[in-house]
Design an enzyme around this catalytic site. Structure first.
Site, PDB file in Angstrom:
ATOM      1  N   THR A 176       0.826  -1.214   0.164  1.00 21.39           N
ATOM      2  CA  THR A 176      -0.007  -0.085  -0.044  1.00 21.39           C
ATOM      3  C   THR A 176       0.763   1.232  -0.025  1.00 21.39           C
ATOM      4  O   THR A 176       1.500   1.634   0.972  1.00 21.39           O
ATOM      5  CB  THR A 176      -0.669   0.010   1.252  1.00 21.39           C
ATOM      6  OG1 THR A 176      -1.602  -1.136   1.254  1.00 21.39           O
ATOM      7  CG2 THR A 176      -1.885   1.339   1.398  1.00 21.39           C
ATOM      8  N   LYS A 184      -7.711   1.273  -2.851  1.00 20.82           N
ATOM      9  CA  LYS A 184      -7.259   0.974  -1.736  1.00 20.82           C
ATOM     10  C   LYS A 184      -7.579   2.027  -0.518  1.00 20.82           C
ATOM     11  O   LYS A 184      -7.705   1.704   0.591  1.00 20.82           O
ATOM     12  CB  LYS A 184      -5.815   0.256  -1.871  1.00 20.82           C
ATOM     13  CG  LYS A 184      -5.091  -0.050  -0.614  1.00 20.82           C
ATOM     14  CD  LYS A 184      -5.524  -1.377   0.114  1.00 20.82           C
ATOM     15  CE  LYS A 184      -4.811  -1.506   1.565  1.00 20.82           C
ATOM     16  NZ  LYS A 184      -5.602  -2.483   2.141  1.00 20.82           N
ATOM     17  N   LYS A 242       0.685   5.265   8.619  1.00 22.64           N
ATOM     18  CA  LYS A 242       1.239   5.650   7.295  1.00 22.64           C
ATOM     19  C   LYS A 242       0.169   5.631   6.444  1.00 22.64           C
ATOM     20  O   LYS A 242      -0.184   6.657   5.476  1.00 22.64           O
ATOM     21  CB  LYS A 242       2.239   4.399   6.746  1.00 22.64           C
ATOM     22  CG  LYS A 242       2.546   4.637   5.020  1.00 22.64           C
ATOM     23  CD  LYS A 242       2.033   3.370   4.460  1.00 22.64           C
ATOM     24  CE  LYS A 242       1.810   2.027   4.770  1.00 22.64           C
ATOM     25  NZ  LYS A 242       1.338   1.054   3.939  1.00 22.64           N
TER      26      LYS A 242
END
Ligand code: NAP
Length: 289
Positions: free
Chosen positions: A96, A171, A239
């Site tokens: 990701t 995502k 993150k």
């Protein structure tokens, strides 16, 4: 009989390790590499070859899978392997990394003439182990069939999108939802405790109804028990919420995501970054800030 591809898996953390093990278990020839070499060692028993050198790991590979922490890590590793890739080797990027880093990685792939598939995944440690991840994939159509031997093993379903970059956007949308529900669970359980209500009664009351969800029951139990074994570590959730906020920019008011970012930042600063992101509960109720 179709020849199975040789696959190099770069990054054998919580996700990459079981993915590589499943690929080897399915009969593919797997070479693996991890920055901290010991974490990949168990793959030898599963029939994979573990390489100490990342450039060596991609030699002979038809497909290179990256499953690393973040964009900078992926870019750094790709720089190290780009001169050693087999001509025509396919790069399936499953970490990701968000919108901007995906564009940078696409540019790096183009520069080196490497076909690129943007393929982050939905699901955590357990689906990765069971081979039931949902793969969000975006690549030109002529690359789809080449991905099937990997996607069919690591996932139960692939959602194909057109433009490389679109999967990483989807995502982030999914993660904004996941992160929001985790913070909401922490707040409701925290409120229950503040009011002297048994938080287990909250989970029980909503159980099976329209506002229930398996994720609430899972993360809620973890919060009530005060145990946070990492499926998705808090530092990676931090993150991701930063990637969500960066992607949203000034196009949408992501006030909830900002609150989640602050809570996660305090959780990580207090030393709980390697615990599951459900440990955001610590910041919500324990005043880590
Ligand atoms: P993890 O267990 O923390 O593993 C991270 C991996 O990245 C490790 O192999 C680590 O190597 C490597 N790494 C970090 N920085 C590096 C660098 N500068 N150079 C080279 N390697 C580096 O994380 P994970 O849970 O497997 O997650 C991997 C990716 O999948 C992340 O992008 C994450 O956001 C995404 N993801 C995770 C989940 C989940 O639930 N866990 C679900 C979906 C997607 P070392 O072992 O040496 O530290």
């Amino acid at each position: 009989m179709t020849m199975q591809p040789t696959v190099a898996v770069l990054g054998t953390g919580i996700m990459g390790l079981p993915m590589a093990a499943n690929l080897a278990g399915a009969g593919l020839t797997v070479g693996a590499w991890n920055r901290t070499a010991e974490k990949a060692e168990s793959l030898v028993e599963r029939g994979a070859t573990v390489h100490a050198d990342v450039a060596e790991a991609v030699q002979g590979a038809d497909i290179v899978v990256t499953m690393l922490a973040d964009g900078p890590a992926v870019a750094d590793v790709f720089e190290k392997i780009s001169g050693s890739l087999e001509p025509g080797a396919l790069w399936i990027q499953m970490s990701t990394v968000g919108v901007e880093w995906t564009q940078k990685l696409i540019a790096a792939a183009e520069k080196s003439g490497t076909p690129f598939v943007d393929a982050p995944v939905m699901g955590s440690r357990q689906p990765a182990t069971q081979g039931t991840l949902v793969v969000l994939a975006a690549a030109p159509e002529d690359l789809h069939d080449r991905c099937a031997p990997v996607f069919d093993v690591v996932g139960s379903r692939t959602v194909w999108l057109d433009e490389p970059g679109a999967a990483s956007k989807l995502k982030l949308v999914i993660n904004s939802w996941t992160l929001a529900t985790t913070t909401a669970a922490a707040e409701s359980i925290g409120l229950a405790r503040a009011l002297g209500v048994d938080p287990a009664a909250f989970l029980q009351a909503v159980s099976g109804g329209g506002v229930d969800m398996p994720y609430l029951q899972l993360k809620g139990k973890s919060m009530i028990d005060g145990e946070f074994p990492a499926s998705f570590p808090a530092h990676l959730a931090l993150k991701d919420v930063a990637l969500v906020l960066e992607a949203g920019g000034d196009k949408v008011d992501l006030a909830g995501a900002r609150a989640t970012r602050d809570h996660l930042a305090h959780t990580v600063e207090a030393g709980y970054g390697d615990e599951d992101m459900a440990a955001v509960y610590r910041a919500v109720v324990k005043g880590l800030h």
